[in-house]
Design an enzyme around this catalytic site. Sequence first.
Site, mmCIF file in Angstrom:
data_model
loop_
_atom_site.group_PDB
_atom_site.id
_atom_site.type_symbol
_atom_site.label_atom_id
_atom_site.label_comp_id
_atom_site.label_asym_id
_atom_site.label_seq_id
_atom_site.Cartn_x
_atom_site.Cartn_y
_atom_site.Cartn_z
ATOM 1 N N HIS A 125 -9.592 28.934 53.075
ATOM 2 C CA HIS A 125 -9.508 28.020 51.928
ATOM 3 C C HIS A 125 -8.377 28.424 50.985
ATOM 4 O O HIS A 125 -8.442 28.174 49.774
ATOM 5 C CB HIS A 125 -10.836 27.971 51.157
ATOM 6 C CG HIS A 125 -12.018 27.707 52.020
ATOM 7 N ND1 HIS A 125 -12.333 26.465 52.505
ATOM 8 C CD2 HIS A 125 -12.960 28.564 52.514
ATOM 9 C CE1 HIS A 125 -13.423 26.543 53.260
ATOM 10 N NE2 HIS A 125 -13.815 27.809 53.291
ATOM 11 N N SER A 149 19.541 24.823 46.740
ATOM 12 C CA SER A 149 19.463 23.610 45.930
ATOM 13 C C SER A 149 20.865 23.147 45.550
ATOM 14 O O SER A 149 21.790 23.944 45.407
ATOM 15 C CB SER A 149 18.642 23.894 44.664
ATOM 16 O OG SER A 149 18.815 22.862 43.715
#
Length: 498
Positions: free
Chosen positions: A168, A287
Amino acid sequence: MPEEPTVNGDGADDGDTSSDGVVRRERFSGGPARGFLSSLAADERIFAADLAVDRAHVVMLEERGIVEAETAGEILVALDQIEDAGHDALPDGEDVHEAIETAVIDRVGPDGGRMHTARSRNDEVATCIRYRLREDLLDAAQATLEARGALIETAEAERETIMPGFTHLQPAQPTTVAHWALSYERAIAREIERLVAAYARTNQSPLGAAAFAGTPFEIDRERTAELLGFDGTMDNAMDAVSARDFLVESTAALASLATTLSGLAEDVVLYANKGYIEVDDSYASTSSIMPQKKNPDTLELVRARAGDAAAGLNGLLSTLKGLPRAYNRDLQRAGGHAWRTIDGVSEATEVAAGAVATAEWNEKALADAAGEGFSTATGVADALAMAGVPFRMAHEVVAGAAEAAGETDFQTLDAATRKVLDAPLTEYVDRETVEAALDPTESVASRDSPGGPAPGAVADQIATARDEHATDSDALADRRANLDAAAQTLQAEVETYV
């Protein structure tokens, strides 16, 4: 002025008698329907397959006395010329099969049409698709095999590299990079099994089924299957031309592989975010505005390919749903879903393998994170259970300690034991055992059961993986060799006529 509409023999108009009706007929007569029907451009993928099928069929027709040797030779020479000219040189046609036949007749004359004796485009196209797809399946399986190899090498190199394990997305138990890598290696091993199974059911010849009901000519279907490298022939002629379940099975296997790769890619993206791993520059980008960024974006695209593969499978199933026997033109649209899926997933497999093989694991960051969130709690509960405490009560002790303090130590566990069991912790386990259970490295070492993360258990898994990898590699090489041998046999037969 536009011509008046014609009238047929019984006095009935052939269509709308109004002048604008004539315009409508003229507009649509010979219009976009011809282009709409054509698959010639898309058929470039099976151009070579069609030539091979044509050659095998012509050789068989001559051997059976259905076509004379001289005519067979002329047709085979024409096919060589067409191959040399390439797909782009084909005349217009509804599909590659018709275009090649037209090109043969242009070179040979009317006798070139004898090439199509005892077959239909229905069995021809089904054979061509299977002929090409089996090569693509072997390529996909080979790429997947190489991805397995990269994961095995990672496991070997990182056998003792401790890392946090999650359920999880929460810290669960410490494990190792090797154990993580082998978890994907096992999954990908099954993906190869699925691809190989799809190959086996794809590699059956429909040729000789004709339109769907066989042929009165005394053909030899086994001979053409042999010349084309198929393992056998389709038993029922109607099934042979209609069936596309081999496309479904192949596309489903690829969609499953893409889903497994998507999970792998997601893990690496998350680990890169946490600083556990650095993706090699060749599998990353920066980027356009933020110069400090290094993005694992090839893996994000690997992740996305699972969506493409699922769409391909769904598109294929939707195309095939509810089709009556035998051949329907809908099938012309079926292959594209499979081709796009196999190309996209094969490429994603190669990228995922390269990203894993070239990545650098940050051992310190992984070790520091391995014990976070009291991830060794299960080990303490196991130690209490092994000392005779019922596991559910041991679970309650450790849960109480975890609730009482963020960082659990011997004192916290002792207090929880006194509260739950009304006795000191040392009555069940000594301090040294507890300290070992709390240590991530010792915790990993203690889980030496088959399939576990302990170095010894991992070594056994690596040995098994290497053996199976070698076996699968040999099996793929054998299948490829069989196809190559068949191609050489066909070429040798053709050369006796040319």
